[in-house]
Motif scaffolding. Structure first.
Motif: not given
Length: 285
Positions: A253-259
């Motif tokens: 599982w990988r989570y990416e937050r796009l600012e």
């Protein structure tokens, strides 16, 4: 860039599918949400094709050039959309693919990945996390999801959307870069109601207040590599409902937050999204 449009008869409807890239390339299926069509992927698709992928982008039932289903219940994810995508894959002789979903396309992708792991290499969920994570998210998520109540009000909701030359839509979706294509689509006879029926079939107030047992939404534990992507300017979905999704993934599982990115990830952040997708896919190929 090779691009071909298909008209595929499947699951009682005729489906429009845009097919881009070399026929022998690894395949990715892109699922749009409400109120969009396959065209929301137009900025992203050339980047993926150039990187060596074949991109399959259907109009989901009720949207774009795909037929509308006759009954609200036909839009239940496990009854209509999931079999639609499987049938499209069968028609195009696609045995395995990466799958990406945004907005309502994300729950469809979650369900497909969970129920048919043998057919999908990886999952990417944009904006919308696992259904159970959404239901677990706190009071802020319920506040941000106020529009779901409006969507249940058949006839009244349609009137609110259309009133004063779509003024509500222009406010509600103001962060989308352009609304001309969206308004052209949902302005066609029956199309707004068809889009809203996705909510009426899958996000009714009864289901939200008293969720059925695990699996009743067509969702299960996901056991293929999964990437979750969420934008910091999101107006409809909390970060929590995405991060909690890790609890429903028994694989990497990988989570990416796009600012600085809003809800409209495919159209707004294609240049940021493309390298994330490519990295995710290449790890499992």
């Amino acid at each position: 860039m090779r691009s071909h449009n298909h008209r595929i008869s499947a699951n009682g409807l005729t489906h429009f599918v845009k097919d881009s890239g070399a026929e022998t390339a690894p395949i990715v299926i892109l699922l749009h949400g409400f109120p969009e069509t396959h065209a929301c992927w137009d900025k992203l698709t050339p980047m993926l094709v150039e990187a060596g992928y074949r991109v399959i982008a259907p109009d989901l039932r009720g949207f774009g050039e795909t037929d509308m289903a006759p009954a609200t219940s036909d839009y239940q994810i496990h009854i209509g959309p999931v079999p639609d995508i499987l049938a499209i894959c069968d028609s195009l002789n696609i045995s395995r693919a990466h799958i990406v979903g945004h907005d309502f396309g994300a729950p469809v992708a979650w369900a497909l990945a969970a129920q048919y792991p043998e057919r999908f290499l990886s999952l990417t969920a944009l904006s919308v996390g696992h259904v159970r994570a959404y239901l677990r998210a706190g009071a802020e998520q319920k506040r941000m999801g106020w529009y779901i109540v409006l969507h249940q009000m058949r006839g009244l909701c349609e009137a609110v959307y259309k009133f004063n030359n779509w003024a509500f839509v222009k406010w509600h979706w103001a962060e989308r870069d352009t609304l001309d294509d969206v308004l052209a689509g949902i302005g066609r006879p029956g199309r707004l109601t068809a889009g809203l029926d996705w909510y009426r079939a899958n996000a009714s107030l009864g289901r939200m207040m008293r969720p059925p047992k695990m699996g009743a939404f067509g969702e299960e534990i996901v056991r293929i590599p999964t990437l979750g992507v969420w934008g910091s300017r999101e107006r409809y979905l909390t970060e929590e409902q995405m991060t909690l999704s890790a609890d429903y993934v028994e694989a990497s599982w990988r989570y990416e937050r796009l600012e600085g990115v809003s809800h409209w990830v495919p159209t707004e952040a294609s240049e940021q999204l493309a390298p994330l997708l490519l990295e995710h896919w290449r790890k499992v190929e």
